[in-house]
Write a protein that holds these residues in place. Structure first.
Motif, mmCIF file in Angstrom:
data_model
loop_
_atom_site.group_PDB
_atom_site.id
_atom_site.type_symbol
_atom_site.label_atom_id
_atom_site.label_comp_id
_atom_site.label_asym_id
_atom_site.label_seq_id
_atom_site.Cartn_x
_atom_site.Cartn_y
_atom_site.Cartn_z
ATOM 1 N N LEU A 190 6.218 0.660 8.602
ATOM 2 C CA LEU A 190 6.015 0.605 9.828
ATOM 3 C C LEU A 190 4.410 0.890 9.951
ATOM 4 N N LEU A 191 3.634 1.857 9.124
ATOM 5 C CA LEU A 191 2.347 1.907 9.066
ATOM 6 C C LEU A 191 1.834 0.500 8.840
ATOM 7 N N GLY A 192 2.279 -0.157 7.878
ATOM 8 C CA GLY A 192 1.862 -1.531 7.363
ATOM 9 C C GLY A 192 1.900 -2.546 8.597
ATOM 10 N N ILE A 193 2.616 -2.396 9.230
ATOM 11 C CA ILE A 193 2.820 -3.657 10.333
ATOM 12 C C ILE A 193 2.340 -3.248 11.895
ATOM 13 N N ALA A 194 1.981 -1.774 11.976
ATOM 14 C CA ALA A 194 1.322 -1.323 13.202
ATOM 15 C C ALA A 194 0.131 -2.086 13.615
ATOM 16 N N PRO A 195 -0.695 -2.084 12.757
ATOM 17 C CA PRO A 195 -2.190 -2.738 13.171
ATOM 18 C C PRO A 195 -1.967 -4.011 13.504
ATOM 19 N N THR A 196 -1.189 -4.901 12.819
ATOM 20 C CA THR A 196 -1.073 -6.270 13.256
ATOM 21 C C THR A 196 -0.500 -6.574 14.364
ATOM 22 N N ILE A 220 -3.704 -1.214 4.180
ATOM 23 C CA ILE A 220 -2.884 -2.444 3.991
ATOM 24 C C ILE A 220 -2.628 -3.348 5.100
ATOM 25 N N GLY A 221 -1.898 -2.482 6.274
ATOM 26 C CA GLY A 221 -1.911 -3.100 7.480
ATOM 27 C C GLY A 221 -3.244 -3.457 8.316
ATOM 28 N N CYS A 222 -4.004 -2.628 8.145
ATOM 29 C CA CYS A 222 -5.604 -3.456 8.763
ATOM 30 C C CYS A 222 -5.885 -4.756 8.168
ATOM 31 N N PHE A 223 -5.757 -4.650 6.581
ATOM 32 C CA PHE A 223 -6.163 -5.939 6.274
ATOM 33 C C PHE A 223 -5.365 -7.138 6.698
ATOM 34 N N PHE A 249 5.624 -8.393 -0.103
ATOM 35 C CA PHE A 249 6.741 -8.971 0.030
ATOM 36 C C PHE A 249 7.555 -8.056 0.873
ATOM 37 N N LEU A 250 7.781 -7.021 0.576
ATOM 38 C CA LEU A 250 8.714 -6.073 1.464
ATOM 39 C C LEU A 250 7.932 -6.055 2.913
ATOM 40 N N LEU A 251 6.879 -6.091 3.054
ATOM 41 C CA LEU A 251 6.345 -5.875 4.152
ATOM 42 C C LEU A 251 6.348 -7.054 5.256
ATOM 43 N N ALA A 252 6.575 -8.177 4.346
ATOM 44 C CA ALA A 252 6.714 -9.645 5.165
ATOM 45 C C ALA A 252 7.912 -9.645 6.065
ATOM 46 N N VAL A 253 8.945 -8.744 5.437
ATOM 47 C CA VAL A 253 10.296 -8.947 6.310
ATOM 48 C C VAL A 253 10.019 -8.438 7.785
#
Length: 270
Positions: free
Chosen positions: A91-97, A154-157, A191-195
């Motif tokens: 969730l934190l990884g996708i939130a910024p994008t 990582i989400g910001c990247f 890869f997990l974040l991609a889903v």
């Protein structure tokens, strides 16, 4: 041509399946191939979204057992425990994008041209090179040790990948390495974040673009989706093995070569 043949749809779907999991920007290859084949405009934009669903399906199938581990079984399980990868990391990884992409959806869509892809290729190459050459201490291994602030970073990247040509996998893998993850761990998290990321982005695109779809165009989209899914299923294991065995530098050099070819294609007549 205004609409592609089924053969063209299968070819473009195959290009998506072959390039999605490498840090070389599948959107760049689709835009460039569409430019060469004369397939551009609203239908091409929708097609590029649909074929990504094939790659999403392949990732989901491959990582399904891992994904199930991240789904809370009851309410107390939603509260993260230390020392384990949790859905909150994703969730934190996708939130910024999600925030940036949702706020600037229309301006971002204007960037999907060969000219802007050229800049994305160059900038993404520099990020890959930086991830390999900068003396960053890699302290996170295994993935269960990932900190929440690192997942957010990582989400910001990943926001960089909103610029076409940058590459979502390239931005997240390089970004993860720059915040302290070993390459193999960075690849797994990417890869997990991609889903969830690709499902959300593709779902939003489909919702906004679906009203303009004509019934006779559906076979083209289905052909592209099936082609992308099949090639993605065949490619994903190879991509994982290759990315874990080699550095990001060969992909950076490939991107720079592709940028040079694209520059020649666009500006050779000037």
């Amino acid at each position: 041509m205004s609409e592609p043949s089924l053969l063209t749809a299968l070819l473009l779907g195959a290009i998506e399946g072959l390039t999605e999991f490498f840090p070389i920007s599948s959107s760049c290859h689709l835009i460039l191939a569409g430019h060469l084949l004369g397939f551009q405009g609203p239908l091409a934009a929708l097609f590029n979204v649909v074929v990504q669903l094939g790659a999403i399906l392949a990732i989901t199938i491959h990582f399904w057992p891992r994904i199930l581990q991240l789904i809370p079984r009851d309410w107390p399980a939603i509260i993260p425990r230390s020392g384990q990868l949790h859905g909150l990391h994703l969730l934190l990884g996708i939130a910024p994008t999600a925030l940036v992409g949702g706020c600037f959806y229309q301006p971002i869509k204007l960037l999907f041209t060969p000219e802007t892809v050229l800049y994305g290729l160059l900038a993404g190459s520099l990020l890959l090179i930086s991830a390999e050459w900068l003396p960053i201490k890699k302290s996170i291994q295994p993935l269960s040790m990932l900190r929440y602030r690192q997942a957010l970073a990582i989400g910001c990247f990943q926001c960089l990948a909103l610029w076409p040509g940058f590459s979502r996998s390239g931005a997240t893998i390089a970004g993860a390495m720059l915040v302290g993850l070993e390459r193999s761990v960075a690849i797994e998290f990417s890869f997990l974040l991609a889903v969830p990321m690709m499902i959300g982005a593709s779902g939003l695109d489909l919702f906004k673009q679906w009203p303009g779809l004509q019934p006779q165009q559906i076979p083209l989209l289905v052909a592209g989706l099936c082609s992308a899914c099949l090639l993605s299923c065949l490619t994903i294991r190879l991509a994982l093995r290759l990315l874990q065995r080699v550095t990001l530098l060969p992909f950076a050099w490939y991107r720079l070569l592709l940028a040079a070819l694209l520059y020649g294609l666009l500006y050779s007549g000037h």
